[in-house]
Design a protein around this motif. Structure first.
Motif, PDB file in Angstrom:
ATOM      1  N   ALA A  30      22.019  10.310 -11.188  1.00 44.28           N
ATOM      2  CA  ALA A  30      21.315  11.572 -11.408  1.00 44.28           C
ATOM      3  C   ALA A  30      19.824  11.330 -11.625  1.00 44.28           C
ATOM      4  O   ALA A  30      19.414  10.319 -12.199  1.00 44.28           O
ATOM      5  N   ILE A  31      19.013  12.277 -11.135  1.00 41.54           N
ATOM      6  CA  ILE A  31      17.568  12.237 -11.329  1.00 41.54           C
ATOM      7  C   ILE A  31      17.109  13.647 -11.648  1.00 41.54           C
ATOM      8  O   ILE A  31      17.546  14.604 -10.992  1.00 41.54           O
ATOM      9  N   PRO A  32      16.269  13.839 -12.678  1.00 38.15           N
ATOM     10  CA  PRO A  32      15.807  15.191 -13.010  1.00 38.15           C
ATOM     11  C   PRO A  32      15.140  15.858 -11.807  1.00 38.15           C
ATOM     12  O   PRO A  32      14.448  15.208 -11.026  1.00 38.15           O
ATOM     13  N   VAL A  33      15.348  17.162 -11.688  1.00 35.93           N
ATOM     14  CA  VAL A  33      14.852  17.890 -10.516  1.00 35.93           C
ATOM     15  C   VAL A  33      13.340  17.765 -10.390  1.00 35.93           C
ATOM     16  O   VAL A  33      12.806  17.529  -9.295  1.00 35.93           O
ATOM     17  N   GLU A  34      12.624  17.910 -11.507  1.00 41.78           N
ATOM     18  CA  GLU A  34      11.166  17.851 -11.427  1.00 41.78           C
ATOM     19  C   GLU A  34      10.688  16.453 -11.032  1.00 41.78           C
ATOM     20  O   GLU A  34       9.686  16.304 -10.324  1.00 41.78           O
ATOM     21  N   GLN A  35      11.432  15.421 -11.443  1.00 43.31           N
ATOM     22  CA  GLN A  35      11.073  14.060 -11.042  1.00 43.31           C
ATOM     23  C   GLN A  35      11.424  13.801  -9.578  1.00 43.31           C
ATOM     24  O   GLN A  35      10.709  13.093  -8.871  1.00 43.31           O
ATOM     25  N   ALA A  36      12.524  14.400  -9.128  1.00 39.33           N
ATOM     26  CA  ALA A  36      12.903  14.263  -7.724  1.00 39.33           C
ATOM     27  C   ALA A  36      11.834  14.877  -6.826  1.00 39.33           C
ATOM     28  O   ALA A  36      11.457  14.296  -5.794  1.00 39.33           O
ATOM     29  N   PHE A  37      11.308  16.039  -7.220  1.00 42.63           N
ATOM     30  CA  PHE A  37      10.260  16.674  -6.415  1.00 42.63           C
ATOM     31  C   PHE A  37       8.989  15.837  -6.417  1.00 42.63           C
ATOM     32  O   PHE A  37       8.374  15.607  -5.359  1.00 42.63           O
ATOM     33  N   ALA A  38       8.561  15.368  -7.583  1.00 43.38           N
ATOM     34  CA  ALA A  38       7.322  14.591  -7.678  1.00 43.38           C
ATOM     35  C   ALA A  38       7.420  13.285  -6.906  1.00 43.38           C
ATOM     36  O   ALA A  38       6.425  12.817  -6.345  1.00 43.38           O
ATOM     37  N   ALA A  39       8.610  12.690  -6.867  1.00 44.19           N
ATOM     38  CA  ALA A  39       8.782  11.414  -6.166  1.00 44.19           C
ATOM     39  C   ALA A  39       8.863  11.593  -4.658  1.00 44.19           C
ATOM     40  O   ALA A  39       8.459  10.700  -3.906  1.00 44.19           O
ATOM     41  N   ARG A  40       9.378  12.731  -4.203  1.00 39.76           N
ATOM     42  CA  ARG A  40       9.572  12.951  -2.763  1.00 39.76           C
ATOM     43  C   ARG A  40       8.428  13.700  -2.102  1.00 39.76           C
ATOM     44  O   ARG A  40       8.232  13.595  -0.880  1.00 39.76           O
ATOM     45  N   ALA A  41       7.682  14.469  -2.863  1.00 42.02           N
ATOM     46  CA  ALA A  41       6.609  15.285  -2.277  1.00 42.02           C
ATOM     47  C   ALA A  41       5.536  14.461  -1.576  1.00 42.02           C
ATOM     48  O   ALA A  41       5.026  14.898  -0.529  1.00 42.02           O
ATOM     49  N   PRO A  42       5.125  13.284  -2.095  1.00 44.43           N
ATOM     50  CA  PRO A  42       4.097  12.523  -1.362  1.00 44.43           C
ATOM     51  C   PRO A  42       4.507  12.188   0.070  1.00 44.43           C
ATOM     52  O   PRO A  42       3.708  12.348   1.003  1.00 44.43           O
ATOM     53  N   ALA A  43       5.734  11.734   0.253  1.00 48.10           N
ATOM     54  CA  ALA A  43       6.203  11.425   1.610  1.00 48.10           C
ATOM     55  C   ALA A  43       6.222  12.678   2.473  1.00 48.10           C
ATOM     56  O   ALA A  43       5.887  12.631   3.668  1.00 48.10           O
ATOM     57  N   ALA A  44       6.596  13.829   1.880  1.00 47.02           N
ATOM     58  CA  ALA A  44       6.633  15.089   2.630  1.00 47.02           C
ATOM     59  C   ALA A  44       5.228  15.502   3.071  1.00 47.02           C
ATOM     60  O   ALA A  44       5.037  15.997   4.191  1.00 47.02           O
ATOM     61  N   LEU A  45       4.241  15.302   2.215  1.00 51.23           N
ATOM     62  CA  LEU A  45       2.870  15.660   2.567  1.00 51.23           C
ATOM     63  C   LEU A  45       2.347  14.813   3.728  1.00 51.23           C
ATOM     64  O   LEU A  45       1.762  15.339   4.682  1.00 51.23           O
ATOM     65  N   PHE A  50       0.805  -1.215   0.000  1.00 52.01           N
ATOM     66  CA  PHE A  50       0.000   0.000   0.000  1.00 52.01           C
ATOM     67  C   PHE A  50       0.841   1.270   0.000  1.00 52.01           C
ATOM     68  O   PHE A  50       0.568   2.215  -0.738  1.00 52.01           O
ATOM     69  N   GLY A  51       1.883   1.322   0.820  1.00 52.05           N
ATOM     70  CA  GLY A  51       2.714   2.522   0.891  1.00 52.05           C
ATOM     71  C   GLY A  51       3.349   2.854  -0.441  1.00 52.05           C
ATOM     72  O   GLY A  51       3.418   4.034  -0.841  1.00 52.05           O
ATOM     73  N   LYS A  52       3.799   1.845  -1.153  1.00 48.94           N
ATOM     74  CA  LYS A  52       4.429   2.081  -2.464  1.00 48.94           C
ATOM     75  C   LYS A  52       3.402   2.568  -3.483  1.00 48.94           C
ATOM     76  O   LYS A  52       3.720   3.402  -4.337  1.00 48.94           O
ATOM     77  N   MET A  53       2.176   2.055  -3.390  1.00 50.13           N
ATOM     78  CA  MET A  53       1.139   2.544  -4.305  1.00 50.13           C
ATOM     79  C   MET A  53       0.815   4.005  -4.029  1.00 50.13           C
ATOM     80  O   MET A  53       0.600   4.791  -4.965  1.00 50.13           O
ATOM     81  N   VAL A  54       0.734   4.380  -2.765  1.00 49.18           N
ATOM     82  CA  VAL A  54       0.446   5.779  -2.409  1.00 49.18           C
ATOM     83  C   VAL A  54       1.507   6.701  -2.986  1.00 49.18           C
ATOM     84  O   VAL A  54       1.195   7.735  -3.596  1.00 49.18           O
ATOM     85  N   ILE A  55       2.785   6.333  -2.785  1.00 47.24           N
ATOM     86  CA  ILE A  55       3.878   7.167  -3.300  1.00 47.24           C
ATOM     87  C   ILE A  55       3.805   7.260  -4.821  1.00 47.24           C
ATOM     88  O   ILE A  55       3.979   8.341  -5.412  1.00 47.24           O
ATOM     89  N   ALA A  56       3.536   6.137  -5.495  1.00 48.73           N
ATOM     90  CA  ALA A  56       3.531   6.114  -6.961  1.00 48.73           C
ATOM     91  C   ALA A  56       2.376   6.918  -7.540  1.00 48.73           C
ATOM     92  O   ALA A  56       2.571   7.783  -8.408  1.00 48.73           O
ATOM     93  N   TYR A  57       1.159   6.667  -7.056  1.00 46.04           N
ATOM     94  CA  TYR A  57      -0.003   7.309  -7.665  1.00 46.04           C
ATOM     95  C   TYR A  57      -0.113   8.785  -7.299  1.00 46.04           C
ATOM     96  O   TYR A  57      -0.502   9.611  -8.128  1.00 46.04           O
ATOM     97  N   LEU A  58       0.222   9.137  -6.072  1.00 45.69           N
ATOM     98  CA  LEU A  58       0.239  10.552  -5.719  1.00 45.69           C
ATOM     99  C   LEU A  58       1.378  11.258  -6.439  1.00 45.69           C
ATOM    100  O   LEU A  58       1.238  12.414  -6.877  1.00 45.69           O
ATOM    101  N   GLY A  59       2.505  10.563  -6.597  1.00 46.70           N
ATOM    102  CA  GLY A  59       3.609  11.126  -7.366  1.00 46.70           C
ATOM    103  C   GLY A  59       3.225  11.348  -8.816  1.00 46.70           C
ATOM    104  O   GLY A  59       3.610  12.364  -9.430  1.00 46.70           O
ATOM    105  N   LYS A  60       2.455  10.425  -9.371  1.00 42.70           N
ATOM    106  CA  LYS A  60       1.988  10.599 -10.752  1.00 42.70           C
ATOM    107  C   LYS A  60       1.131  11.845 -10.880  1.00 42.70           C
ATOM    108  O   LYS A  60       1.247  12.595 -11.865  1.00 42.70           O
ATOM    109  N   PHE A  61       0.278  12.108  -9.904  1.00 46.77           N
ATOM    110  CA  PHE A  61      -0.549  13.316  -9.901  1.00 46.77           C
ATOM    111  C   PHE A  61       0.316  14.572  -9.893  1.00 46.77           C
ATOM    112  O   PHE A  61      -0.051  15.601 -10.466  1.00 46.77           O
TER     113      PHE A  61
END
Length: 531
Positions: free
Chosen positions: A133-148, A107-118
């Motif tokens: 290396a990871i693109p900055v915009e992808q780094a933000f989208a991947a990390r923001a769900p956990a931050a929220l 479940f946790g991985k799905m939350v990160i993936a689908y909210l990150g997709k949004f």
């Protein structure tokens, strides 16, 4: 046989002279568990904790502060950090619908993936090493769900403390424990599921406290209970059950929270729940937990149904249901029901969990977690050369001042509990203090229970595995704060809060990867294993 006129007259005089029996009244929130022990014994629990405008304002400020702390420089680091190398791949597999296997639930991985997709996350190339290396915009989208999820945990924890009948000082302090805990902040700033785990742990306990209060009101009102009272019980039953199922759907190590909630609900442990839930209520509570847990796996298997790197872990019958696998025979070839696939996936997870033994490179024993003995190095970057060389580190560690304060306040609680039990015949205690200690006792057992998997099975692990237990330690620390005499609380709050914030600022260079001279890092290594 008739009574004599003399005895009848005496009984009548006794009735007239006796004062009328007073109806029990609900106490007020002003009951103080730290009141002196000779205070009159009276019923101290109050069944409704009103949410005042002060509470709403406090929740808003706490949320804004938590968001600022967790989103600051969130995508500044454009490389893969620590276990992001796994979770970024998991997210990519989920969004590509490719089946994979992991030793933890889904479940946790799905939350990160689908909210990150949004937020803009797209399936990318497979990451194979830390530091890629990871693109900055992808780094933000991947990390923001956990931050929220990490940020929203803070105001909910404040409400948990209020429902535990803690003072405003203790409740705000408890929220600060989480807001400025370096470990929780770091785990909320990288692509991992630990902040999701703590969020649903906190939400489950919060909804359980609401449930028990609503049930207590129904018990008190008896036949005069209204439809609205019954509806609130049903609502909180559903919310609590779902939250319990989902927190275990992130990681099984969160089992202590549902275990505590189910036990209190089953037996009616005072002062949380004055009477046990009836059989129908228990059926709803346990049923919703099972439905949400199984449902998370069913959702995963329904959406992630293409052949992927996890095929080899599953049986041939399971693989026949994965589109494009070696044994795929079309939709008609899938003879295995969805529930059987959920069962097999859980069985395989359990089998591989049993095989996890030995010490991790950054692991430590459970008793070392309690004293913040060792952290984990997530990232290291050298900036400049020669005399201008600076080093940026992300070193995952609990806030040292927070850890010290929590341990001291927990010892205060244990000391008061021992004293009141040991000298219960010599000392009269208030009902408020008794109920305060009973609540603390439940938190204490949940704290110990959260560490049982490591105590018994894994032996050691990275300190972030302490987060489910730390949640109860932080709540117990806030509860211990209210054992301080009321006249001293304002000063104690100011000192502790300033120490926690100051420590966060001082060690913040390890949270945000700020490059400083090597000597500055040496100054911050207060313990030998902070390496």
């Amino acid at each position: 046989m008739k009574k004599s006129s003399k005895s009848a007259r005496g009984e009548l005089r006794h009735r007239r002279s006796s004062p009328p029996t007073a109806k029990p009244t609900l106490p007020t929130p002003d009951d103080d568990p730290s009141a002196k022990l000779k205070a009159p014994r009276r019923f101290s629990n109050f069944y409704t904790v009103r949410v005042t405008w002060v509470d709403w304002v406090m929740c808003v400020f706490l949320l804004l502060g938590a968001l600022a702390v967790r989103f600051y420089r969130l995508a500044k680091l454009d490389v893969v950090i620590f276990d992001e190398v796994h979770y970024l791949n998991f997210g990519s597999y989920i969004l590509s619908k490719k089946y994979f296997f992991d030793v933890n639930p889904v479940f946790g991985k799905m939350v990160i993936a689908y909210l990150g997709k949004f937020l803009g996350l797209i399936p990318g190339p497979r990451y194979t090493a830390i530091g890629e290396a990871i693109p900055v915009e992808q780094a933000f989208a991947a990390r923001a769900p956990a931050a929220l999820f990490g940020a929203f945990t803070v105001p909910i924890f404040y409400r948990v403390c209020r429902l535990l009948r803690l003072s405003m000082y203790a409740s705000v302090l408890g929220a600060l424990f989480i807001m400025f805990d370096m470990m929780h902040v770091i785990q909320s700033r990288i692509t991992m599921v630990d902040s999701v785990l703590v969020f649903f742990t906190c939400l489950a306990f919060y909804s359980a406290l609401l449930l028990w209060d609503a049930k207590n009101i129904v018990v008190i009102k008896g036949r005069s209970v209204t439809l609205a009272n019954t509806a609130m019980v049903l609502l909180y039953l559903v919310l609590t059950g779902i939250s319990c199922g989902l927190c275990v759907s992130v990681r099984w190590t969160a089992f202590a929270t549902p275990a505590l909630i189910f036990t209190i609900s089953l037996y009616g442990v005072s002062p949380f729940c004055r009477e046990p839930l009836n059989l129908l209520e228990l059926a709803v509570l346990y049923g919703m937990a099972i439905v949400s847990y199984v449902g998370s796996f069913a959702l995963f298997l329904t959406n992630v149904n293409n052949s992927g790197p996890g095929d080899g872990f599953m049986s041939v019958e399971f693989q026949k249901c994965l589109v494009g696998s070696k044994v795929w025979e079309g939709a008609e070839g899938c003879k295995m029901s969805l529930l059987k696939r959920v069962w097999e996936l859980n069985r395989v997870i359990f089998q591989y969990s049993k095989g996890i033994r030995g010490k991790d490179k950054w692991g430590s024993s459970w008793f070392q977690w309690i004293v913040n003995w060792r952290g984990a190095l997530y990232h290291r970057e050298v900036v400049g050369q020669g005399a201008d060389e600076k080093i940026g580190l992300i070193y995952m560690l609990m806030n040292p001042v927070m850890t010290l304060c929590i341990n001291i306040l927990m010892m205060v609680f244990i000391g008061v509990l021992f004293y009141t039990v040991r000298y219960r015949k010599q000392v009269r205690t208030t009902e408020a203090l008794k109920e305060h200690l009973r609540r603390g006792g439940a938190l204490f057992f949940a704290w110990v229970g959260s560490m049982l998997p490591t105590m018994v099975v894994y032996r050691s692990g990275p300190v972030y595995q302490y987060l489910p237990g730390l949640f109860f330690a932080q709540a117990l620390g806030a509860l211990g704060f209210d054992l301080i005499p009321r006249r001293m609380r304002a000063t104690a709050f100011a000192v502790i809060a300033a120490g926690i914030v100051g420590a966060y600022v001082y060690w913040g260079v390890w949270v945000y990867g700020v490059a400083v001279a090597h000597s500055e890092h040496v100054k911050r290594r207060w313990l030998p294993r902070w390496d």
